[in-house]
Design a protein around this motif. Structure first.
Motif, PDB file in Angstrom:
ATOM      1  N   PRO A 260       0.827  -1.284  -0.060  1.00  0.00           N
ATOM      2  CA  PRO A 260      -0.105  -0.078  -0.066  1.00  0.00           C
ATOM      3  C   PRO A 260       0.733   1.195   0.032  1.00  0.00           C
ATOM      4  CG  PRO A 260      -0.913  -1.720   1.707  1.00  0.00           C
ATOM      5  CD  PRO A 260       0.649  -2.206   1.131  1.00  0.00           C
ATOM      6  N   ALA A 261       0.591   2.212  -0.953  1.00  0.00           N
ATOM      7  CA  ALA A 261       1.459   3.223  -1.209  1.00  0.00           C
ATOM      8  C   ALA A 261       0.899   4.411   0.182  1.00  0.00           C
ATOM      9  CB  ALA A 261       1.070   3.922  -2.441  1.00  0.00           C
ATOM     10  N   LEU A 262       1.805   5.154   0.661  1.00  0.00           N
ATOM     11  CA  LEU A 262       1.555   5.982   1.904  1.00  0.00           C
ATOM     12  C   LEU A 262       1.120   7.374   1.246  1.00  0.00           C
ATOM     13  CD1 LEU A 262       4.652   4.892   4.453  1.00  0.00           C
ATOM     14  CD2 LEU A 262       2.252   4.107   4.131  1.00  0.00           C
ATOM     15  N   ARG A 372       1.823   8.382  -2.668  1.00  0.00           N
ATOM     16  CA  ARG A 372       0.970   9.024  -3.275  1.00  0.00           C
ATOM     17  C   ARG A 372       1.056  10.593  -2.863  1.00  0.00           C
ATOM     18  NH1 ARG A 372      -3.865   8.022  -2.284  1.00  0.00           N
ATOM     19  NH2 ARG A 372      -3.606   6.771  -0.581  1.00  0.00           N
ATOM     20  N   LEU A 373       0.630  11.523  -3.854  1.00  0.00           N
ATOM     21  CA  LEU A 373       0.814  12.851  -3.518  1.00  0.00           C
ATOM     22  C   LEU A 373      -0.886  13.439  -3.658  1.00  0.00           C
ATOM     23  CD1 LEU A 373       3.882  13.858  -5.650  1.00  0.00           C
ATOM     24  CD2 LEU A 373       3.828  12.988  -3.257  1.00  0.00           C
ATOM     25  N   PRO A 374      -1.089  14.370  -2.806  1.00  0.00           N
ATOM     26  CA  PRO A 374      -2.176  14.964  -2.913  1.00  0.00           C
ATOM     27  C   PRO A 374      -2.335  15.595  -4.108  1.00  0.00           C
ATOM     28  CG  PRO A 374      -1.338  15.246  -0.584  1.00  0.00           C
ATOM     29  CD  PRO A 374      -0.174  14.987  -1.602  1.00  0.00           C
ATOM     30  N   GLU A 375      -3.400  15.336  -4.697  1.00  0.00           N
ATOM     31  CA  GLU A 375      -3.980  16.279  -6.105  1.00  0.00           C
ATOM     32  C   GLU A 375      -3.039  16.001  -7.147  1.00  0.00           C
ATOM     33  OE1 GLU A 375      -4.697  20.052  -4.978  1.00  0.00           O
ATOM     34  OE2 GLU A 375      -6.475  19.799  -3.736  1.00  0.00           O
ATOM     35  N   GLY A 378      -0.887   9.176 -10.016  1.00  0.00           N
ATOM     36  CA  GLY A 378       0.218   8.415 -10.309  1.00  0.00           C
ATOM     37  C   GLY A 378       1.083   8.111  -8.737  1.00  0.00           C
ATOM     38  N   LEU A 379       1.637   7.130  -8.786  1.00  0.00           N
ATOM     39  CA  LEU A 379       2.596   6.592  -7.776  1.00  0.00           C
ATOM     40  C   LEU A 379       4.007   6.911  -7.768  1.00  0.00           C
ATOM     41  CD1 LEU A 379       1.419   2.703  -7.264  1.00  0.00           C
ATOM     42  CD2 LEU A 379       0.645   4.746  -6.228  1.00  0.00           C
ATOM     43  N   TRP A 380       4.642   7.283  -6.683  1.00  0.00           N
ATOM     44  CA  TRP A 380       6.006   7.979  -6.734  1.00  0.00           C
ATOM     45  C   TRP A 380       6.719   7.027  -5.811  1.00  0.00           C
ATOM     46  CZ3 TRP A 380       6.601  12.337  -9.953  1.00  0.00           C
ATOM     47  CH2 TRP A 380       5.551  12.836 -10.520  1.00  0.00           C
ATOM     48  N   ALA A 397      10.234  10.059  -7.552  1.00  0.00           N
ATOM     49  CA  ALA A 397      10.266   9.844  -9.103  1.00  0.00           C
ATOM     50  C   ALA A 397       9.356   9.277  -9.391  1.00  0.00           C
ATOM     51  CB  ALA A 397      11.800   8.929  -9.486  1.00  0.00           C
ATOM     52  N   ARG A 398       8.728   9.352 -10.626  1.00  0.00           N
ATOM     53  CA  ARG A 398       7.540   8.820 -11.005  1.00  0.00           C
ATOM     54  C   ARG A 398       7.592   7.428 -11.307  1.00  0.00           C
ATOM     55  NH1 ARG A 398       2.830  10.632 -13.707  1.00  0.00           N
ATOM     56  NH2 ARG A 398       1.221   8.818 -13.565  1.00  0.00           N
TER      57      ARG A 398
END
Length: 403
Positions: A260-262, A372-375, A378-380, A397-398
């Motif tokens: 799970p991505a944070l 994950r980034l707000p707004e 994709g995943l980083w 990095a993407r």
């Protein structure tokens, strides 16, 4: 000599018939004076051959590979003669040679050997049968292996090492007539491991206190001749790993995109205009085209007797001169194509980076973690972090959505 003289005299006295009679009589005189008309085949001027090199590295092999080996011991060539011919007629003496020698294969223990090639031709088949006369013995490189009996007999027990930890083969009285009466150029199919390879196999015996459960899917064999860091660098574009040295032991694991991505908190702003992003708290960049895009993978094709093969990434070529990577791995063509395609896509997406500022650092957010980034779509992946006056700067990095 008499043949030439009497042939000339016969030509002068009796023409062509006289020349033939004179030559016949002359050959009989020559046979009486110089002996029978025996002929000898070609012989080697030097019976001792050295084909090894001092200081040459002996690689560590994993899985199933085709390897050349290094000659580490050899006897002088043994000459054998055979005379053929009918009674009362001329005879021919032919010479051929055999040799006994040892070839080092791997500085890591192996399980068995398969096929053997000599000068590109099959010397030993799948069934283990030698195609020419001679005897073959394998020493697998265990820590307690005994010296080879032939080397002991030739050198003496006091001068014969057991080569423990070194896998090698010994050829005894190998006939060399099929190879120009010389030791041929040999290559061996070495079986070092049966199970699927992982990075843990490469690290075993080199470093201590580690965990590296990273499967090398699609790789049937791998050779490591240089430093371990060089092997890891060659594999990294195709098997990206997280390197975690924050705790007591070194951990190498696959990137955590499957976990799970944070979700990162909102970016922390700053009143300092010199900070990246300023009041926004983040800055996105698109990597330049200075680095050549990965497009070609060179490898050893298992379906072509481990001959070198090359696979290109599919899709539209990226800007810049395409980059080729030589990977000392045995792979099937389909696995190599998938590996270079995935690596090329991963590199293309990875050129998108984001600098993101947070005021408090979650211990779970460490380099290699997927976030994950707000707004932001994709995943980083966290590449690095740096403590600053106004917070912690994360470099992200993407990640490719296709891998």
């Amino acid at each position: 000599m008499a043949t030439l003289i009497l042939s000339a005299v016969g030509q002068f006295l009796g023409g062509p018939i006289g020349s033939s009679i004179g030559a016949l009589i002359g050959r009989q005189i020559d046979a009486r004076i110089f002996g029978g008309g025996n002929r000898e085949g070609s012989r080697l001027a030097e019976l001792k051959i050295t084909t090894s090199s001092y200081g040459a590295a002996i690689p560590r092999h994993f899985g199933r590979m085709r390897v050349p080996g290094q000659v580490i011991w050899a006897t002088d060539l043994v000459e054998h003669s055979e005379r053929q011919g009918s009674k009362g007629g001329p005879s021919v003496t032919s010479y051929n040679y055999s040799a006994s020698f040892a070839v080092a294969l791997s500085s890591r223990q192996v399980q068995s050997i398969g096929r053997i090639w000599a000068d590109g031709k099959l010397l030993r088949g799948e069934a283990g049968d030698l195609k020419t006369a001679g005897t073959l013995r394998l020493h697998t490189g265990t820590g307690d292996q005994a010296p080879d009996p032939l080397i002991v007999a030739a050198e003496g027990a006091a001068q014969c090492p057991a080569y423990r930890g070194l896998a090698y083969v010994v050829f005894e009285d190998l006939q060399l007539s099929d190879f120009g009466n010389r030791i041929p150029s040999l290559s061996f199919e070495v079986v070092a491991d049966q199970a699927e390879l992982s990075l843990a196999d490469l690290l075993d015996g080199v470093i201590e206190n580690f965990a590296a459960a990273v499967p090398l899917s699609g790789i049937a064999g791998f050779s490591n001749e240089g430093a371990l860091s060089e092997a890891l660098a060659a594999l990294e574009p195709f098997f990206p790993v997280d390197c975690d040295a924050c705790d007591e032991r070194l951990e190498l694991r696959p990137d955590q995109r499957e976990s799970p991505a944070l979700l990162l908190p909102e970016a922390a702003t700053s009143s300092n205009r010199d900070d990246f992003g300023g009041n926004v708290g983040f800055a996105r960049q698109r990597g330049g085209e200075t680095e050549a895009p990965l497009a070609v993978l060179r490898y050893y094709d298992v379906d072509r007797d481990y001959q070198p093969g090359a696979q290109r990434a599919i899709g539209r070529p990226l800007p810049g001169q395409p980059r080729s990577i030589d990977l000392p791995a045995a792979m099937a063509a389909t696995a190599a194509r998938q590996a270079v395609d995935t690596a090329s896509q991963r590199a293309a997406w990875g050129r998108q980076t984001v600098s993101w500022r947070v005021t408090q650092l979650d211990p779970a957010i460490r380099p290699g973690q997927t976030v994950r980034l707000p707004e932001h779509a994709g995943l980083w992946q966290v590449r690095e972090w740096e403590w600053r006056e106004h917070g912690v700067d994360l470099t992200l990095a993407r990640l490719s959505p296709l891998s």
